[in-house]
Design a protein around this motif. Structure first.
Motif, PDB file in Angstrom:
ATOM      1  N   ILE A  63       0.855  -1.180   0.000  1.00 55.86           N
ATOM      2  CA  ILE A  63       0.000   0.000   0.000  1.00 55.86           C
ATOM      3  C   ILE A  63       0.891   1.229   0.000  1.00 55.86           C
ATOM      4  N   GLU A  64       0.695   2.069  -0.999  1.00 53.72           N
ATOM      5  CA  GLU A  64       1.439   3.332  -1.012  1.00 53.72           C
ATOM      6  C   GLU A  64       0.424   4.445  -1.200  1.00 53.72           C
ATOM      7  N   SER A  65       0.477   5.409  -0.326  1.00 61.06           N
ATOM      8  CA  SER A  65      -0.522   6.468  -0.376  1.00 61.06           C
ATOM      9  C   SER A  65       0.161   7.775  -0.028  1.00 61.06           C
ATOM     10  N   SER A  66      -0.020   8.757  -0.908  1.00 63.04           N
ATOM     11  CA  SER A  66       0.658  10.020  -0.604  1.00 63.04           C
ATOM     12  C   SER A  66      -0.219  11.191  -1.003  1.00 63.04           C
ATOM     13  N   VAL A  67       0.023  12.300  -0.337  1.00 63.99           N
ATOM     14  CA  VAL A  67      -0.660  13.535  -0.698  1.00 63.99           C
ATOM     15  C   VAL A  67       0.398  14.511  -1.185  1.00 63.99           C
ATOM     16  N   SER A  68       0.015  15.316  -2.161  1.00 66.75           N
ATOM     17  CA  SER A  68       0.937  16.312  -2.682  1.00 66.75           C
ATOM     18  C   SER A  68       1.116  17.394  -1.633  1.00 66.75           C
ATOM     19  N   TRP A  69       2.358  17.784  -1.429  1.00 70.60           N
ATOM     20  CA  TRP A  69       2.634  18.725  -0.343  1.00 70.60           C
ATOM     21  C   TRP A  69       3.089  20.062  -0.921  1.00 70.60           C
ATOM     22  N   VAL A  70       4.164  20.038  -1.700  1.00 68.07           N
ATOM     23  CA  VAL A  70       4.613  21.240  -2.389  1.00 68.07           C
ATOM     24  C   VAL A  70       4.530  20.924  -3.866  1.00 68.07           C
ATOM     25  N   ASN A  71       3.896  21.792  -4.618  1.00 67.28           N
ATOM     26  CA  ASN A  71       3.805  21.524  -6.043  1.00 67.28           C
ATOM     27  C   ASN A  71       4.157  22.775  -6.823  1.00 67.28           C
ATOM     28  N   GLY A  82       4.174  11.107   1.859  1.00 62.26           N
ATOM     29  CA  GLY A  82       3.611   9.824   1.493  1.00 62.26           C
ATOM     30  C   GLY A  82       4.014   8.712   2.436  1.00 62.26           C
ATOM     31  N   LEU A  83       3.147   7.696   2.498  1.00 63.54           N
ATOM     32  CA  LEU A  83       3.396   6.554   3.371  1.00 63.54           C
ATOM     33  C   LEU A  83       3.417   5.282   2.536  1.00 63.54           C
ATOM     34  N   LEU A  84       4.165   4.309   3.023  1.00 62.25           N
ATOM     35  CA  LEU A  84       4.336   3.070   2.291  1.00 62.25           C
ATOM     36  C   LEU A  84       4.230   1.918   3.279  1.00 62.25           C
ATOM     37  N   LEU A  85       3.367   0.975   2.961  1.00 65.68           N
ATOM     38  CA  LEU A  85       3.216  -0.202   3.815  1.00 65.68           C
ATOM     39  C   LEU A  85       3.675  -1.420   3.035  1.00 65.68           C
ATOM     40  N   ASP A  86       4.955  -1.749   3.132  1.00 62.63           N
ATOM     41  CA  ASP A  86       5.404  -2.995   2.536  1.00 62.63           C
ATOM     42  C   ASP A  86       5.883  -3.900   3.668  1.00 62.63           C
ATOM     43  N   HIS A  87       6.504  -5.009   3.332  1.00 61.16           N
ATOM     44  CA  HIS A  87       6.816  -5.969   4.397  1.00 61.16           C
ATOM     45  C   HIS A  87       7.740  -5.431   5.478  1.00 61.16           C
ATOM     46  N   PRO A  88       8.872  -4.808   5.126  1.00 61.69           N
ATOM     47  CA  PRO A  88       9.702  -4.288   6.216  1.00 61.69           C
ATOM     48  C   PRO A  88       8.990  -3.250   7.074  1.00 61.69           C
ATOM     49  N   SER A  89       8.212  -2.361   6.429  1.00 63.50           N
ATOM     50  CA  SER A  89       7.595  -1.310   7.237  1.00 63.50           C
ATOM     51  C   SER A  89       6.476  -1.878   8.097  1.00 63.50           C
ATOM     52  N   ILE A  90       5.780  -2.899   7.609  1.00 57.56           N
ATOM     53  CA  ILE A  90       4.762  -3.528   8.460  1.00 57.56           C
ATOM     54  C   ILE A  90       5.422  -4.175   9.667  1.00 57.56           C
ATOM     55  N   LEU A  91       6.512  -4.893   9.405  1.00 56.43           N
ATOM     56  CA  LEU A  91       7.200  -5.575  10.506  1.00 56.43           C
ATOM     57  C   LEU A  91       7.695  -4.555  11.520  1.00 56.43           C
TER      58      LEU A  91
END
Lengths: 620, 171, 103
Positions: free
Chosen positions: A60-68, A77-86
Motif C-alpha cells: 500500500i502506497e498512499s501520498s498527498v501532494s505537499w509542495v507543487n 507519502g506513506l508506504l506499507l510494505d513488508h519491512p515497514s509492516i514488521l
C-alpha cells in the motif's frame, strides 16, 4: 485499505495532542490516551500484517501532494510494505509494553502527562520514519525523533546531567543529520540526471539509480559519496562509531525511555534507514564496505567497553551499541534480511532487558550492579525474564537471538571472514559481560542493604515483562526471514549454517561460563594475569578517551574557530555593517535636520518652491 | 431647469471685483475681526457666482456652511482669544514678505498662463449645461459617491472628537 | 466689458484668489489668519471645480466642491482647537514663535 498507514501513523500524534490539550493535569487520563493511541496503531499494524500475508496482497502506497511548484514537487507519502509492516509492529508492540510499564515505573512522577505526551510524540515520529515512502517525509520524522529524544532524555530537566545528556544526543544527531541532508539533496539532484522530473520517492529512486548505473551516466565515486553521506545519518541515529558518544549518556533519561530508544525507536531508525535505502547501498560496494567495517568495529568496540561498566543501564547501552554494530555490519555485507531480522529480535529482548533493569532500579534505587545481588529470590519474575533475555542476547539456542545472530554471522562467514571473526569474538564478549551483570546483580547474596529488602514490582510492570518474554523466545520460529525475503531481490541470503551456529554458540557458552566462574564462584586468576587485566581495564574504563578527544577538539579547534568567528562578527558584522549603517544614518540625519527650522511658513515656502518648480517644468 | 443663461459680463466683473477686494482685505487687515468679515464678502460673492453657474446646491452650502458655520466659528475664537491687533507684531522678516509675494506672483502668472491656454480654446462652454440642484447632486452623492460620502462623514466625526479632545481643558 | 465670459475668465479669477490666499499664508504671522487664508485657497479651488463642472456638463465637479467643504470644515474645527490650545500654552498666536516642531 489505504487508510491503514495513516491511522497507524496519526493515532499516537492525536493522543499526544489530546494529552497536551485536555489531560495536562490528569495522570490516569493521559496514560489512557497514550496507551489507547498506541493500541490503535498496534491493532492496525496487526491488521496490515494479516492483509499482507495474503498471497495476492499488494503493498500500500498512499501520498498527498505537499509542495507543487515547477521543478519542485514534494509529497507527503506513506508506504506499507513488508519491512515497514514488521517495523511498525515492533514499534507499536514493544512500545505498547513500554507504555504500560511506564504507568508503574513513572507513576510517582509529577510530570506524568508531559511524559506520556512526549512518549506518544516519540512513537509518532518513529512510525513516520518507518512508514515514509520518500526522503523528505522520512527526514521530517527523522528530525522529529531527534527532537522528541531530546525532550525525553532530558525529561528530568532539573538534573543538570540529564539536561546535558539531552543536549548531547541532540547535537551529535544534528552533526550526523547534516551529512544525511546533503546526501538527500545529492540524490534529489541525481534523480533528474536523465531529464526526468526529480523525485525522492524510494521506489522511483531505486529504478532511476539502477538505470543510471546501467547506462553508466553516474560515476561510482559519486554514488559512493552519496551512500556515505546517507550513512552519516545512520552513524548519528544508530550511534555507530565515532558518533556513539551520546548513547551511554542518554541513560540519564527514565528507564522506559531508554528501553524505547534502544529497542523500538531511534537507534533502530538508523538501521532501518540502511534497509530502506538498500537500493542505494547495493549499487555501491565501496560504501557497503565502509558500512560493514564501521559496523563490525562498533560491535567489538562497544562490547569491550561494556566489560568494565558498573552501571546496569550503561552495560545495556553498550550492548545495544554493539548489537547495532552487528546489524549495520550485516547490512553492509549485503545481509538485508539478516540485519532487519536481528533488529526485530533485538527489539524484543533489549526492551525486556531494559524493563527488567528498570524493575530492579525501581526496587533498589540504584544503578550500580555492585549494590545489587541475590535478587533471584526476591524478584523472581524480573530475574527469570532478565535471564531469558540475557540468553537470547548471547545467542543461546533456541531463543530468538540465536537465529538472527547466526544469520548475520553466516552472512559474514561467506562474505568477509575477518568480520566473521570480529563478530564471533563480539559474541564471546557479549556473553561474558551479560553473564557478569546477571551473576553480580541477581545471584549470590545481597551486596547492599536495599538489595536485601527488595520486592517484586507491581503487576503493571511485571506483566509487560512476561509478555515480552513470549516473542523473545519464539521470534526465531515464526518465519520472519521468510516474510522479509518476500519481494526483495537485492541482498545476500545465506541458509542456516550449522558450523557457524555451533562455533558462535560454543563461544557464547564459554563467555557465560567464564563470567559465572569469575563472578558467580569467585574464581581469581593468577597475579600476573590480574596485572595485565588491570592494565587493559584502564583504556576501557576511560572509554578509549573518545569523549576526551572530542572535548579536546571542542576546546582547541572548534573553540578557537568560534573565537575567530566571534571577532569577525564583532568587528565586521557589528562594527562595520550594523553600526556603520547606523552611523551613516545618524550622520545623514544630523545634516538633514538643519532643514528643520520649526517655522511653519518655512515649510510652506519649501512646499511652494517645489510646486512652482513642477509647474514650471510642466509648462516649459 | 431650462437652458442655462450665460454669466452676464457685468455680473461677473462686479462679483469678481468684490471677491478680490474681500480676499485682499483678509490678507491686509490689521484687526482679525475685519479679516474674518472681509472673507465673508469673498465667500458670498463666490456663492453668487455659483448660482450664476448653475451650482445651486453648492451655492447654498457655501452660504450655510462656510459663511455661516465656519466663519462664525472663526469669529467666536477671535473674540474668545481677544487678540491685540496684528499691528503689534506686524513687522515680520522682510525675506518672508518678499518670498511670499514673489511666490504669489509666480503662481498668479503660472495659473493665468494655464487658464488662458486651456480656457481660451473655443467650444468649452458649449456643452449642455446641467443644473446642480439638490436633487441632482443628492442623487449622485448617494449612488456613485456613496463611499466617499461615508468616508467624509467619518472625517467629520474624527474632526469633532479631535476638536473636543484638543480644546477641552479636562476630559 | 461686453465680451462673453468664458472658462478662462473664471479660472483666472480662481487663480487670482489662489495667489492672494498664498500671499496671506506666507506673510501673516497670526495662526488664525493663516487658517483664514487657507480658506481662500480652498474656495478658489472650489471655484475652479464649479467652472469646470459647468464647462464639461458634469456634476461630479460640484460633488468635489461638497467634499472640499467637508474637509475644510473638519480642518477648521481641528485647526481652531489647536490654535486655542497654542494660545493657552504660549500666550499668543505668533507662528514665528512656535519652534517646537524643530529638532
Amino acid at each position: 485499505m489505504v487508510a491503514a498507514p495513516w491511522i497507524i501513523l496519526f493515532a499516537p500524534a492525536l493522543a499526544c495532542a489530546a494529552i497536551v490539550l485536555f489531560a495536562r493535569n490528569s495522570k490516569p487520563l493521559s496514560a489512557t490516551l497514550a496507551i489507547g493511541g498506541l493500541a490503535v496503531s498496534f491493532s492496525f499494524a496487526v491488521y496490515a500484517l494479516l492483509q499482507s500475508l495474503h498471497p495476492l496482497a499488494e503493498t500500500i502506497e498512499s501520498s498527498v501532494s505537499w509542495v507543487n511548484l515547477p521543478g519542485l514537487a514534494l509529497e507527503f507519502g506513506l508506504l506499507l510494505d513488508h519491512p515497514s509492516i514488521l517495523m511498525s509492529l515492533v514499534v507499536t508492540g514493544v512500545g505498547l509494553m513500554i507504555f504500560i510499564y511506564s504507568v508503574g515505573y513513572m507513576g510517582e512522577e509529577r510530570g506524568l502527562p508531559r511524559y506520556f505526551a512526549f512518549l506518544s510524540l516519540f512513537a509518532f515520529s518513529m512510525l513516520g520514519i518507518v512508514l515514509a515512502n520518500n526522503f523528505v517525509t522520512l527526514f521530517i520524522f527523522w528530525e522529529l525523533v531527534g527532537a522528541s529524544s531530546y525532550l525525553l532524555i532530558g525529561f528530568w530537566y532539573e538534573r543538570p546531567k540529564a539536561a546535558d545528556a539531552g543536549k548531547k544526543a541532540f547535537l551529535v544527531n544534528r552533526i550526523a543529520d547534516f551529512g544525511f541532508l546533503i546526501g538527500i539533496l545529492m540524490l534529489w539532484n541525481l534523480s533528474g540526471l536523465e531529464g526526468q522530473s526529480r523525485t525522492l520517492n524510494f521506489a522511483e529512486l531505486a529504478e532511476r539509480l539502477q538505470a543510471l548505473v546501467a547506462h553508466g551516466t553516474l560515476s561510482p565515486q559519486l554514488l559512493t559519496a552519496v551512500g556515505l553521506l546517507v550513512f552519516c545519518g545512520v552513524l548519528g541515529k544508530s550511534a555507530q562509531f565515532p558518533l556513539h558518544v551520546w548513547l551511554p549518556d542518554a541513560m540519564e533519561g527514565p528507564t522506559p525511555v531508554s528501553a524505547l530508544i534502544h529497542a523500538a525507536t531511534m537507534v533502530a531508525a538508523g538501521v532501518y534507514l540502511i534497509a530502506r535505502t538498500f537500493f542505494l547501498f547495493w549499487q555501491t560496494p565501496e560504501a557497503m564496505a565502509w558500512v560493514a567495517a564501521i559496523g563490525g568495529f562498533t560491535a567489538l568496540f562497544a562490547a569491550s567497553l561494556a566489560l568494565v561498566e558498573d552501571d546496569i543501564k550503561r552495560v545495556l547501552a553498550y550492548s545495544t551499541l554493539s548489537q547495532l554494530g552487528y546489524m549495520v555490519m550485516a547490512l553492509g555485507l549485503g545481509g538485508y534480511v539478516a540485519g532487519i531480522y536481528h533488529l526485530t529480535t533485538h527489539a524484543f529482548f533489549k526492551a525486556l532487558l531494559f524493563l527488567g533493569a528498570g524493575s530492579v532500579i525501581h526496587a533498589l534505587h540504584t544503578n550500580n550492579i555492585w549494590e545489587m545481588g541475590g535478587l533471584l529470590k526476591k524478584m523472581p519474575v524480573t530475574s527469570i525474564t532478565f535471564l531469558i533475555a540475557t540468553l537470547a542476547l548471547c545467542g543461546i539456542f533456541p531463543l530468538s537471538g540465536f537465529w538472527s545472530k547466526d544469520e548475520i554471522l553466516a552472512v559474514a562467514f561467506f562474505r568477509n571472514p575477518l568480520l566473521w571473526v570480529v563478530g564471533t569474538a563480539t559474541a564471546g564478549l557479549t556473553a561474558f559481560y551479560m553473564g557478569r551483570v546477571f551473576c553480580v546483580a541477581f545471584l549470590g547474596s545481597a551486596r547492599a542493604h536495599s538489595a536485601g529488602h527488595a520486592h517484586e514490582s507491581p503487576p503493571v510492570m511485571s506483566v509487560p515483562l512476561m509478555l515480552l518474554t513470549v516473542p523473545t523466545m519464539v521470534a526465531g520460529f515464526i518465519g520472519i526471514p521468510h516474510y522479509l525475503h518476500h519481494g526483495q531481490e537485492a541482498g545476500v541470503h545465506v541458509p542456516f549454517n550449522a558450523i557457524v551456529a555451533g562455533i558462535s554458540t560454543l563461544v557464547a557458552m564459554a563467555g557465560l561460563s567464564l563470567a559465572y566462574a569469575v563472578y558467580g564462584r569467585g574464581y581469581q586468576p593468577g597475579i600476573q594475569v590480574q596485572r595485565v587485566l588491570a592494565l587493559a581495564a584502564v583504556p576501557l574504563s576511560r572509554k578509549f578517551w573518545v569523549d576526551e578527544v572530542y572535548g579536546w577538539i571542542n576546546r582547541n579547534i572548534q573553540q578557537r574557530f568560534a573565537d575567530l568567528l566571534s571577532l569577525f562578527e564583532r568587528y565586521i558584522i557589528i562594527g562595520l555593517y550594523v553600526n556603520g549603517v547606523a552611523k551613516i544614518t545618524g550622520f545623514t540625519g544630523s545634516v538633514l535636520r538643519l532643514a528643520q527650522t520649526g517655522k511653519v511658513q518655512g515649510y510652506a515656502a519649501t512646499l511652494l518652491a517645489g510646486l512652482s518648480l513642477l509647474l514650471y517644468l510642466s509648462l516649459r | 431647469m431650462t437652458a442655462f443663461q450665460m454669466v452676464h459680463p457685468l455680473l461677473f466683473y462686479t462679483l469678481s471685483g468684490l471677491m478680490v477686494v474681500g480676499a485682499l482685505g483678509v490678507i491686509f487687515a490689521r484687526v482679525p475681526i475685519y479679516a474674518v468679515l472681509s472673507l465673508v464678502i469673498t465667500l458670498f460673492g463666490m456663492s453668487a457666482l455659483f448660482v450664476a453657474l448653475g451650482a445651486y446646491f453648492v451655492a447654498a452650502i457655501q452660504v450655510l456652511v462656510y459663511a455661516g458655520a465656519v466663519l462664525v466659528l472663526f469669529l467666536f475664537v477671535v473674540m474668545l482669544l481677544d487678540m491685540a491687533p496684528e499691528a503689534l507684531f506686524r513687522a515680520r522678516s522682510r525675506i518672508m514678505m518678499v518670498a511670499g509675494i514673489a511666490f504669489g506672483g509666480i503662481f498668479l502668472w503660472q495659473l493665468v498662463h494655464v487658464t488662458v491656454v486651456i480656457g481660451g480654446r473655443p467650444g468649452l462652454f458649449t456643452k449642455q449645461p446641467v443644473a446642480g440642484t439638490t436633487a441632482a447632486v443628492g442623487k449622485l452623492l448617494f449612488t456613485t459617491y456613496a463611499l466617499p460620502f461615508e468616508a467624509a462623514s467619518m472625517l467629520l466625526l474624527v474632526g469633532i472628537i479631535g476638536a473636543i479632545v484638543l480644546a477641552k481643558k479636562k476630559l | 466689458m461686453t465680451a462673453p465670459i468664458t472658462l478662462s475668465h473664471l479660472l483666472a479669477l480662481s487663480g487670482l484668489l489662489f495667489s492672494i490666499g498664498l500671499v496671506g499664508v506666507m506673510t501673516r504671522r497670526n495662526i488664525l489668519l493663516i487658517l483664514l487664508s487657507l480658506e481662500i485657497l480652498l474656495s478658489s479651488a472650489n471655484l475652479a471645480f464649479v467652472a469646470f463642472s459647468r464647462s464639461l456638463g458634469d456634476l461630479s465637479g460640484q460633488i468635489m466642491v461638497f467634499f472640499v467643504m467637508v474637509v475644510a470644515a473638519a480642518e477648521v474645527t481641528v485647526g481652531l482647537a489647536i490654535a486655542l490650545l497654542i494660545s493657552r500654552k504660549a500666550g499668543n498666536l505668533n507662528a514665528d514663535e512656535l519652534r517646537n516642531l524643530k529638532w
